[in-house]
Design an enzyme around this catalytic site. Sequence first.
Site, PDB file in Angstrom:
ATOM      1  N   HIS A 269     -46.134  15.510 -33.939  1.00  0.00           N
ATOM      2  CA  HIS A 269     -46.418  17.113 -33.660  1.00  0.00           C
ATOM      3  C   HIS A 269     -44.812  17.648 -33.679  1.00  0.00           C
ATOM      4  O   HIS A 269     -44.259  17.701 -32.820  1.00  0.00           O
ATOM      5  CB  HIS A 269     -46.911  17.450 -32.371  1.00  0.00           C
ATOM      6  N   SER A 291     -46.915  22.665 -28.191  1.00  0.00           N
ATOM      7  CA  SER A 291     -47.281  24.019 -28.623  1.00  0.00           C
ATOM      8  C   SER A 291     -46.727  25.122 -27.882  1.00  0.00           C
ATOM      9  O   SER A 291     -46.948  24.840 -26.588  1.00  0.00           O
ATOM     10  CB  SER A 291     -48.769  24.284 -28.451  1.00  0.00           C
ATOM     11  N   CYS A 293     -43.488  26.134 -27.311  1.00  0.00           N
ATOM     12  CA  CYS A 293     -42.357  25.605 -27.031  1.00  0.00           C
ATOM     13  C   CYS A 293     -40.875  25.938 -28.138  1.00  0.00           C
ATOM     14  O   CYS A 293     -40.092  25.558 -27.913  1.00  0.00           O
ATOM     15  CB  CYS A 293     -42.242  24.420 -26.506  1.00  0.00           C
ATOM     16  N   GLY A 294     -41.356  26.766 -29.046  1.00  0.00           N
ATOM     17  CA  GLY A 294     -40.140  27.298 -29.955  1.00  0.00           C
ATOM     18  C   GLY A 294     -39.999  26.390 -30.905  1.00  0.00           C
ATOM     19  O   GLY A 294     -38.982  26.449 -31.671  1.00  0.00           O
ATOM     20  N   LYS A 295     -41.092  25.551 -31.479  1.00  0.00           N
ATOM     21  CA  LYS A 295     -40.887  24.780 -32.744  1.00  0.00           C
ATOM     22  C   LYS A 295     -40.568  25.683 -33.905  1.00  0.00           C
ATOM     23  O   LYS A 295     -39.785  25.388 -34.646  1.00  0.00           O
ATOM     24  CB  LYS A 295     -42.065  23.974 -33.073  1.00  0.00           C
ATOM     25  N   ASP A 309     -44.807  22.801 -37.688  1.00  0.00           N
ATOM     26  CA  ASP A 309     -45.816  22.111 -36.494  1.00  0.00           C
ATOM     27  C   ASP A 309     -46.002  20.660 -36.598  1.00  0.00           C
ATOM     28  O   ASP A 309     -46.410  20.079 -35.734  1.00  0.00           O
ATOM     29  CB  ASP A 309     -47.046  22.923 -36.733  1.00  0.00           C
ATOM     30  N   ARG A 442     -40.423  22.597 -22.227  1.00  0.00           N
ATOM     31  CA  ARG A 442     -39.974  23.576 -21.348  1.00  0.00           C
ATOM     32  C   ARG A 442     -39.619  22.890 -20.097  1.00  0.00           C
ATOM     33  O   ARG A 442     -40.386  22.745 -19.127  1.00  0.00           O
ATOM     34  CB  ARG A 442     -41.056  24.584 -21.193  1.00  0.00           C
TER      35      ARG A 442
HETATM   36  O1  SAT Z   1     -53.684  25.678 -31.224  1.00  0.00           O
HETATM   37  S1  SAT Z   1     -53.020  24.866 -31.987  1.00  0.00           S
HETATM   38  O2  SAT Z   1     -52.499  23.647 -31.438  1.00  0.00           O
HETATM   39  O3  SAT Z   1     -53.817  24.690 -33.259  1.00  0.00           O
HETATM   40  C1  SAT Z   1     -51.677  25.738 -32.695  1.00  0.00           C
HETATM   41  C2  SAT Z   1     -50.456  24.999 -32.016  1.00  0.00           C
HETATM   42  O4  SAT Z   1     -50.018  25.619 -30.909  1.00  0.00           O
HETATM   43  O5  SAT Z   1     -49.596  24.371 -32.567  1.00  0.00           O
HETATM   44 MN    MN Z   2     -48.662  22.773 -32.857  1.00  0.00          MN
END
Ligand code: SAT
Ligand code: MN
Length: 660
Positions: A269, A291, A293-295, A309, A442
């Site tokens: 991820h 998810s 956290c600013g990726k 992602d 975070r």
């Molecule tokens: O909700 S998802 O995990 O598909 C999207 C993300 O936060 O990366």
């Molecule tokens: Mn994600």
Amino acid sequence: MKVELEKGVDIVSDLGGLTSIEEAKKLIESKCDDDNKKKFSTIKSEKAILKIGNAVALLQPDNIWINSSSEADLQNTRDRAIENGEEFKVVNGHTCHFDLPEDQGRLVTQTFYIVNDDEDISVLAKKEPRQVSYDTIKDGMTGAMKGRTMNINFWNRGPVGAKAAIPAIMITDSLYVVHSGNILYPTCYESFDAEVERAGTFFFNLHTYADLSSENIDKARIYMDRSWQTTYSMYCTYAGNTLMLKKGNHRFHVDDATYYRNFEQLSEHMFITGMTGPGGRKTFIAGAAPSGCGKTTTAMVGTDFIGDDLAQMWIEDDGTVRAVNPEIGIFGIVKDVNREGDPFLMKALRGDIEAEVIYSNVLITEDGTPRWEGDGDEPPKAGKNFQGEWFEGKTDKDGKPIPMSHPNSRCTLYGTSIDNYNAKLANDPAGVPVKVITYSGRDSDTMPPVWVAKNADEGVVIGASIQSAATATEVGAAGVRRQPWANQPFIPGPLADYMASQLKFFNSDKIKEKPIMAGLNYFLTVGARGGEAGSTKLLGEKRDVNPWLSWLERRANGDVKAIDTAIGYLPLYDDLKAIFKETINKEYSEELYNKHFSLYADNIIARIDLQTEAYQQEKDCPPVIFEIYSAQKKALEELKAKFGSVISPAQLIEVGSADA
Ligand code: SAT
Ligand code: MN
């Protein structure tokens, strides 16, 4: 323990009841017009045809549409998404989609692994016995597409031909899902059979929004059948719950890398981005963060943006670690996205350049302008959002203000709509060579902004130790939680297996040039570093990400020395001062440096204790992790005995070395 493939009943095949290719073809063709019949004839994989036939028998659509990803088919998808009301037009030629108020993030309590008896799964995940899932799927999916069109998509998780890419079939009655998938995944319609042959497998995904309504939200299910690499999703539309190539298949890809690729692949991820360093050299970074956290922001800071992602990584024959992004687009959070922090993204979102954008769950004003919290403009007075009409001061039944947009509202757009996206490299099946790996979360009060592991084992431990405050991406999530490798929601098997495969991968002697592995944290607060007590103001700003990444770029290339400390290598002030100036033209004061890089021994020790305890609950955890935790704790206690519980960089240099 290896997940056993093809074990137990394949639910869709059993419910569909077809056993021969001829029967399957006949049924599929009976639902196709001539054009779609012709399009379907390209697909030769018998396994795929049989499985699709059974999906048709189960879901009983009126007709079938095959997505060839031709320009005409892409346009057909856009048009039908508007026609059936799943999307509507907003300004700049963009569209918007609303999910149900109850379906604004991943539905974690309704997401299950379908398991066989005695199957080991991660202690952090939910499982359901095969027979229970079988009955629920039978109930929810039988005849669910009556009166509708079934859309069949052939997409790839990664550039066609890449070593770590795997093809997938996505079947859905939602045009929003098809439209999103067209933007997010490379097509493999024409090369599906060859990709199945190369990868040795394909993922299979079934989604129906069924009888979608708030009243029916309890019926929503997201199922992953690891044994058959098949997902089932129903009664929901949020892309994280329905566009199963994303997180549904990421979970299978994690299994694949953990158990079937000889410890030469990883499925992470992580964003992937390139930084241009001195002399124009390019260094690629892959970074994990939970998810929300600013990726996305971090990835776009690079000069050569590849993905925001997910990353599929492998050890190439030449000894490099390579990565591809399984996606070609962005499903990004818009909250706090504004011109200052995200200039490239904003150009696309605000129509400065032509871009295809699907918004979800933002506010739309009367003139059709999408608005969200933190977009940098004067807040609107009214509009409509996923909850209906919204006006300034609107409160819920408990009198709490309702924000104009959901904190997990999103934008979906092609990578090519971002100025610094390197399309050539992103589409290259050879991937990019990765020299820096980062792990972040975070973390308001414990770890410094950046630190580098002294070896691969310690690097794996940095990943294992991510702690992060919950974000809006999971429905119902709260508090600060462990987020191992930021991948924990998507690791199906025991964490110990995943950890063992990480250790084997990063210690492999096939890797000639080992990537450096680092922790990254830009969520430290003023309150936690001696400022006004309780202040949650960030100690720094969003754009500081650039200097942190730039320092890592230089470290990976041997340009900068570091302080050798109990937790790893820390940057020296003079280097950061120069890098801040050079990259973002900011005066970086020594006072701020001391706040950023003093070690708060009590906080770190508490974290080590918490992690040690948690991993002791895992069966068969590799012992090296406990050895590292206890060595770090001992070293921190010694520092504390000498200097007190806050140890400054100068003190760290005094006992360590500034020449590491
Ligand atoms: O909700 S998802 O995990 O598909 C999207 C993300 O936060 O990366
Ligand atoms: Mn994600």
